[in-house]
Design an enzyme around this catalytic site. Structure first.
Site, PDB file in Angstrom:
ATOM      1  N   GLY A 133      50.872 117.481  95.398  1.00 39.34           N
ATOM      2  CA  GLY A 133      50.201 118.747  95.115  1.00 39.34           C
ATOM      3  C   GLY A 133      49.613 119.410  96.351  1.00 39.34           C
ATOM      4  N   SER A 134      49.413 118.637  97.412  1.00 41.33           N
ATOM      5  CA  SER A 134      48.887 119.226  98.652  1.00 41.33           C
ATOM      6  C   SER A 134      50.004 119.715  99.569  1.00 41.33           C
ATOM      7  CB  SER A 134      48.025 118.211  99.410  1.00 41.33           C
ATOM      8  OG  SER A 134      46.802 118.048  98.741  1.00 41.33           O
ATOM      9  N   HIS A 183      77.859 123.509  95.261  1.00 40.82           N
ATOM     10  CA  HIS A 183      78.729 122.683  96.092  1.00 40.82           C
ATOM     11  C   HIS A 183      78.706 121.218  95.676  1.00 40.82           C
ATOM     12  CE1 HIS A 183      79.539 126.094  98.743  1.00 40.82           C
ATOM     13  NE2 HIS A 183      78.297 126.427  98.443  1.00 40.82           N
ATOM     14  N   ARG A 222      46.840 119.447  92.448  1.00 42.56           N
ATOM     15  CA  ARG A 222      47.883 120.415  92.061  1.00 42.56           C
ATOM     16  C   ARG A 222      47.303 121.625  91.353  1.00 42.56           C
ATOM     17  NH1 ARG A 222      47.682 116.267  88.494  1.00 42.56           N
ATOM     18  NH2 ARG A 222      47.802 116.700  86.256  1.00 42.56           N
ATOM     19  N   THR A 241      44.821 110.877 101.777  1.00 45.34           N
ATOM     20  CA  THR A 241      46.199 110.452 101.505  1.00 45.34           C
ATOM     21  C   THR A 241      46.791 109.820 102.759  1.00 45.34           C
ATOM     22  OG1 THR A 241      46.439 112.052  99.767  1.00 45.34           O
ATOM     23  CG2 THR A 241      48.477 111.337 100.802  1.00 45.34           C
ATOM     24  N   LYS A 296      47.986 104.156  94.077  1.00 43.80           N
ATOM     25  CA  LYS A 296      47.056 104.294  95.212  1.00 43.80           C
ATOM     26  C   LYS A 296      46.092 103.101  95.262  1.00 43.80           C
ATOM     27  CE  LYS A 296      47.341 109.299  95.903  1.00 43.80           C
ATOM     28  NZ  LYS A 296      46.702 110.613  95.902  1.00 43.80           N
ATOM     29  N   SER A 305      45.332 117.888 102.645  1.00 45.04           N
ATOM     30  CA  SER A 305      45.140 116.834 101.642  1.00 45.04           C
ATOM     31  C   SER A 305      43.897 117.184 100.843  1.00 45.04           C
ATOM     32  CB  SER A 305      44.975 115.463 102.305  1.00 45.04           C
ATOM     33  OG  SER A 305      44.557 114.524 101.338  1.00 45.04           O
ATOM     34  N   GLU A 309      53.782 115.929  86.154  1.00 40.54           N
ATOM     35  CA  GLU A 309      52.368 115.527  86.159  1.00 40.54           C
ATOM     36  C   GLU A 309      51.574 116.078  84.970  1.00 40.54           C
ATOM     37  OE1 GLU A 309      50.478 115.045  90.246  1.00 40.54           O
ATOM     38  OE2 GLU A 309      52.189 116.318  90.706  1.00 40.54           O
TER      39      GLU A 309
HETATM   40  C1  F6R Z   1      47.528 115.202  91.864  1.00 34.71           C
HETATM   41  C2  F6R Z   1      48.713 115.525  92.624  1.00 34.71           C
HETATM   42  C3  F6R Z   1      49.235 114.551  93.628  1.00 34.71           C
HETATM   43  C4  F6R Z   1      48.394 114.568  94.938  1.00 34.71           C
HETATM   44  C5  F6R Z   1      49.016 113.606  95.976  1.00 34.71           C
HETATM   45  C6  F6R Z   1      48.332 113.684  97.324  1.00 34.71           C
HETATM   46  O1  F6R Z   1      47.104 116.301  91.107  1.00 34.71           O
HETATM   47  O2  F6R Z   1      49.284 116.555  92.408  1.00 34.71           O
HETATM   48  O3  F6R Z   1      50.578 114.871  93.877  1.00 34.71           O
HETATM   49  O4  F6R Z   1      48.361 115.875  95.445  1.00 34.71           O
HETATM   50  O5  F6R Z   1      48.954 112.304  95.488  1.00 34.71           O
HETATM   51  O6  F6R Z   1      46.944 113.561  97.222  1.00 34.71           O
HETATM   52  P1  F6R Z   1      46.009 114.625  97.981  1.00 34.71           P
HETATM   53  O7  F6R Z   1      46.388 115.962  97.389  1.00 34.71           O
HETATM   54  O8  F6R Z   1      44.616 114.245  97.658  1.00 34.71           O
HETATM   55  O9  F6R Z   1      46.353 114.520  99.430  1.00 34.71           O
END
Ligand code: F6R
Length: 354
Positions: free
Chosen positions: A57-58, A252, A151, A104, A347, A99, A236
């Protein structure tokens, strides 16, 4: 239909994802204003390439901006969704670390390395380790103050990258373009919010057609990364399998792979995001591609953002519509759109293995 029962929706959406989705235009508006007072050292203008570090999401905000600026920017923009850095990163590179949590590990590993290679770094986050690294490297830090899932803060994450690219003169985006986009987004919301009954609501109707199906979203040009956003929001928010493809590349390979597994036509549902601004040959390709689906009795729906006036607002409208569809699909699947248990599990396990 359950989608017309607002009380039922509230019972499932206990963390109020609906509010964050509906906030998208307000997030863009507030972030664009905040960007006015965000200062970036003048030497950053000398950057010869830009790399955006981020995951999930970031990453998508930077990816959406890069698909939009690809043909307009005087410098190349890359999105890096992995550990470490590509070898081309050096003193000429502007590195933007994004992030939401700031913690992350893939993003942090690249940003830490970037601090040794270039003096052009920017962080976008709520804080975390990315915030600390920005202090350590004396890099500008754009702080997001919005409590949601990453997200669901896309309005901030996308607009911040867009604002940085504009401030540095890599692209030109005028205030009136943002204002117009916000007006169009609000008008769209008036037609697809939960208070509009399914019979008149395009987002509810599409979600209903996607029940028990694998959505395959196809986009082109500025809508390529929007196709990815729809896919990840189905994953998600709706907890549903989904895939995305990019046109013309889809012509293709993917169009050949439609014969197996057997009864495929009963299982998949294609969503074709059609841009007003696509290459004339892409428009022809879209028509022929749809014929191939018809011949194989594959169900599809085309999305055409009638009210769009520019590639930028078309992209934002397409994101907004997809977010609502994913929300309604979550409701039909009877799941909480906010929770992401498998990502948390992963995580936690990774943290334990350090
Ligand atoms: C959660 C989401 C995930 C996070 C990803 C990275 O809503 O969309 O895809 O974005 O795990 O974490 P961040 O965004 O905190 O770096």
């Amino acid at each position: 239909m359950i989608l017309d029962e607002e009380k039922q929706l509230k019972k499932l959406d206990t963390d109020n994802m609906l509010q964050a989705i509906s906030d998208f235009p307000a997030q863009i508006e507030s972030c664009w204003k905040q960007m006015k007072s965000f200062s970036i050292p003048t030497h950053y203008i000398q950057a010869k390439n830009i790399i955006i570090l981020g995951m999930g999401g970031s990453a998508i905000g930077g990816a959406l901006v890069s698909s939009f600026v690809l043909k307009k920017s005087r410098v190349p923009i890359f999105v890096h969704r992995d550990y470490d850095l590509p070898v081309f990163v050096g003193s000429d590179t502007l590195v933007i670390g994004v992030s939401y949590s700031g913690n992350t590990e893939e993003t942090i590993s690249g940003f830490e390395k970037a601090g040794q290679l270039t003096n052009k770094l920017i962080g976008i986050s709520t804080g975390g380790q990315l915030g600390s690294l920005c202090r350590k490297f004396r890099a500008p830090f754009f702080e997001i103050n919005y409590g949601s899932q990453p997200r669901a803060a896309l309005g901030y994450l996308l607009t911040a990258v867009l604002g940085i690219a504009t401030k540095l003169g890599f692209i030109e985006v005028e205030d009136h373009e943002i204002n117009e986009a916000i007006v169009l987004l609000k008008a769209m919301e008036g037609k697809i919010h939960p208070g509009v009954r399914a019979a008149q609501n395009q987002a509810k109707q599409l979600a209903d057609r996607l029940r028990d199906k694998t959505p395959i979203i196809i986009g082109s040009g500025e809508l390529s990364e929007v196709a990815r956003r729809w896919k990840t929001q189905f994953n998600e928010n709706s907890k549903q399998v989904a895939h995305f493809e990019i046109l013309p590349e889809v012509n293709h390979n993917a169009i050949v792979g439609l014969d197996f597994p057997k009864k495929l036509s009963e299982k998949i549902f294609v969503i074709l995001l059609q841009s007003k601004f696509s290459h004339p040959r892409v428009k022809i390709r879209e028509q022929v591609t749809l014929q191939l689906f018809q011949q194989r009795k594959i169900q599809y729906e085309t999305i055409y953002l009638q009210s769009a006036t520019t590639p930028l607002n078309e992209m934002l409208l397409a994101i907004f519509l997809g977010d609502y569809v994913s929300y309604y699909l979550a409701m039909l699947n009877a799941v909480n759109p906010t929770t992401i248990e498998p990502i948390n599990y992963l995580k936690d396990r990774l943290a334990a293995s350090k």
